[in-house]
Design an enzyme around this catalytic site. Structure first.
Site, PDB file in Angstrom:
ATOM      1  N   ARG A   1       0.847  -1.198   0.000  1.00 28.94           N
ATOM      2  CA  ARG A   1       0.000   0.000   0.000  1.00 28.94           C
ATOM      3  C   ARG A   1       0.883   1.249   0.000  1.00 28.94           C
ATOM      4  O   ARG A   1       1.610   1.511   0.961  1.00 28.94           O
ATOM      5  CB  ARG A   1      -0.937   0.042   1.207  1.00 28.94           C
ATOM      6  CG  ARG A   1      -1.783   1.322   1.222  1.00 28.94           C
ATOM      7  CD  ARG A   1      -3.006   1.237   2.130  1.00 28.94           C
ATOM      8  NE  ARG A   1      -2.681   1.222   3.541  1.00 28.94           N
ATOM      9  CZ  ARG A   1      -3.602   1.323   4.514  1.00 28.94           C
ATOM     10  NH1 ARG A   1      -4.883   1.443   4.209  1.00 28.94           N
ATOM     11  NH2 ARG A   1      -3.229   1.280   5.782  1.00 28.94           N
TER      12      ARG A   1
ATOM     13  N   ASP B   1      -3.525   3.167  14.261  1.00 25.46           N
ATOM     14  CA  ASP B   1      -2.717   3.723  13.189  1.00 25.46           C
ATOM     15  C   ASP B   1      -3.267   5.091  12.842  1.00 25.46           C
ATOM     16  O   ASP B   1      -4.100   5.647  13.568  1.00 25.46           O
ATOM     17  CB  ASP B   1      -2.664   2.784  11.977  1.00 25.46           C
ATOM     18  CG  ASP B   1      -4.016   2.609  11.281  1.00 25.46           C
ATOM     19  OD1 ASP B   1      -4.996   3.298  11.645  1.00 25.46           O
ATOM     20  OD2 ASP B   1      -4.080   1.783  10.348  1.00 25.46           O
TER      21      ASP B   1
END
Length: 548
Positions: free
Chosen positions: A183, A463
């Site tokens: 990603r 996160d």
């Protein structure tokens, strides 16, 4: 880390000359091997091909948000109705991505890469975005680790402790490893250490181009891609820009068109209204869409930041069973399966609670219920943040999805309207919920500023996406007139200041926390962002100015 050694580029005239148009503003050991002249030339050509339209797309985002701030609402597009209503499918899915029932995600440091590839999950998403603090060292260490992973020689030895040698980590045989997906960063993030024609290049383009430069041909030979997850798209035009960028990389590296496959995270509210269109724009290479639930909640908050009638309750009450989130996930399943693509479920962020068996069982029960909801709704796979959750998720998907996927579950019963997708959930904002948001923001920010983008807090893996929910909620609660906690306390700046002032004592010994030395800086930054008249688009934009 012990991994692949990088030889310098061949000694010829071109190798001794700086690549025209590009400047690197930082340096780490081994950088020349990671960024040889041919790689730099790819970055230059890619930037020049993509940057004007990237800036146009970012301007379009700002224009659309101004429309929302003025009271406008997102909706399905009239000009793309024919795409939604006509019959077409995406290109056939590669064999390596037919079965994706459990995926694990995490940052790109060597130990994480080894453990995730060895974890027993079907897929590992190596994340340069929400779980990596993009210091130059972290980015290049991550690229180096992934090169070693693709070659199969990546190892890591932990530091010695009290004279005892550290544990050595190595990869299992390739046929026992998870499939690697990468990603990159989203369109909104710059890579300030790489300047082309005087301007920073897009962080995501840097991430993908460097990875593809080193690994694409090896992965193609292994029938393993390269494969990517694309984050935070808001429109079909942004998807089409990725198509242009990936086609450019393929042409430059001599790869067949469509060799690089992608999965797109539907993690913004505008994107949920353009899922057919996003699939269509990437139809030669897309293999699925993913319910990026945490960023999606953040995007809902951000989209409706000026809408007092759409204020959400505290984060713990905004679950996937809430009607607007249920509608989102079921529409994604229906859309993907109509087009021959995977419909991936969302993240279980829980971490095992080793010291409290009862609390751990409650947490794991929530994971089981969430994964059962996903597989029975028709999802083709799911995400977990911790290896211990893989057997739990896999057992549920194995029981209810014995085949590699369930594209046959067309969900023709799903009828989702614009209003279903934007209807808010209702609940409360408790004092614990307010203080919890503040704590998560501060602790995550401190760790991120210190180079750590993935932080366990209260047995959840936090996160950037989860921190964004907390940060945006604080801003919206403060800027919504006459909003109160469940106990009647007015939510205002005085409450925020009291909470921030009490936090250091509440956290105890900062030295034991990730980024503990930067707690005061994180408090000051959260205070500044929360009281600002305008909501910062992303937490990581002002924070990025403070690293490296």
């Amino acid at each position: 880390m012990h991994a692949t050694a990088f030889a310098p580029p061949p000694r010829d005239i071109a190798a001794d000359r700086p690549t025209p148009g590009i400047a690197l503003t930082a340096n780490v050991a081994g950088q020349e091997g990671l960024l040889p002249p041919a790689a730099l030339a790819l970055l230059v050509s890619l930037h020049r091909a993509i940057e004007p339209e990237r800036q146009a797309r970012l301007a379009a985002r700002r224009q659309r948000q101004a429309f929302f701030d003025a009271g406008g609402l997102p909706d399905f597009r009239d000009d793309t109705r024919s795409i939604r209503e006509s019959d077409w499918t995406v290109a056939p899915l590669p064999a390596a991505l037919q079965d994706r029932r459990v995926e694990i995600t995490g940052p790109v440091d060597p130990k994480m890469v080894i453990n995730a590839l060895n974890s027993g999950a079907k897929v590992f998403m190596a994340d340069f975005e929400d779980s990596t603090s993009p210091t130059w060292h972290n980015l290049l260490t991550g690229q180096r680790a992934l090169i070693g992973a693709v070659k199969g020689d990546l190892t890591f030895t932990a530091p010695a402790t009290d004279g005892v040698p550290g544990k050595r980590y190595a990869l299992k045989p390739r046929d026992e490893q998870a499939v690697l997906l990468v990603r990159p960063r989203g369109w909104h993030l710059d890579e300030k250490h790489v300047r082309v024609d005087g301007a920073p290049m897009a962080g995501g383009l840097f991430d993908i181009a460097v990875f593809a430069f080193h690994n694409a041909r090896a992965l193609m030979a292994q029938d393993r891609g390269p494969y990517f997850y694309l984050p935070k798209l808001q429109s079909m035009e942004e998807a089409a820009l990725w198509e242009t960028a990936l086609s450019h990389i393929e042409a430059t590296l001599g790869l067949p068109h469509g060799q690089m496959k992608v999965t797109v995270l539907i993690e913004t509210l505008p994107a949920v209204f353009e899922m057919h269109e996003i699939l269509h724009a990437l139809r030669d290479r897309i293999v699925g869409l993913n319910c990026g639930r945490w960023d999606y909640i953040f995007s809902y908050l951000k989209t409706f930041r000026r809408h007092a009638d759409k204020v959400l309750p505290e984060r713990s009450q905004v679950t996937m069973t809430q009607p607007f989130l249920k509608a989102y996930s079921e529409l994604l399943i229906q859309t993907c399966h109509r087009r021959g693509a995977h419909a991936m479920g969302g993240m279980a962020a829980q971490i095992p609670i080793g010291h409290d068996e009862a609390a751990n069982e409650q947490a794991m029960a929530r994971v089981r219920a969430d994964k059962l909801r996903e597989v029975t709704a028709g999802h083709d796979g799911t995400w977990v943040a911790h290896p211990a959750l893989i057997p739990i998720a896999r057992a549920i998907f194995d029981e209810h999805m014995p085949q590699p996927h369930q594209h046959h579950v067309l969900r023709e019963d799903v009828l989702v309207t614009r209003d279903d997708l934007i209807r808010p959930s209702f609940g409360t904002i408790t004092r614990a919920g307010f203080e919890g948001n503040v704590e998560v923001c501060v602790r995550y920010l401190a760790a991120w500023l210190d180079g750590n983008g993935c932080v366990p807090i209260h047995w959840l893996m936090e996160d950037a996406a989860t921190a964004e929910i907390s940060r945006t909620q604080i801003w919206q609660w403060l800027h919504t007139h006459d909003l109160h906690l469940a106990d009647g306390t007015l939510i205002d700046d005085a409450l925020l200041q009291r909470t921030l002032a009490a936090l250091p004592a509440r956290l105890g010994d900062h030295g034991k926390l990730p980024g503990g030395a930067r707690i005061a800086e994180a408090i000051a930054l959260l205070d500044e962002l929360s009281r600002a008249d305008e909501l910062a688009e992303f937490l990581t934009l002002p924070a990025y100015e403070r690293i490296d």
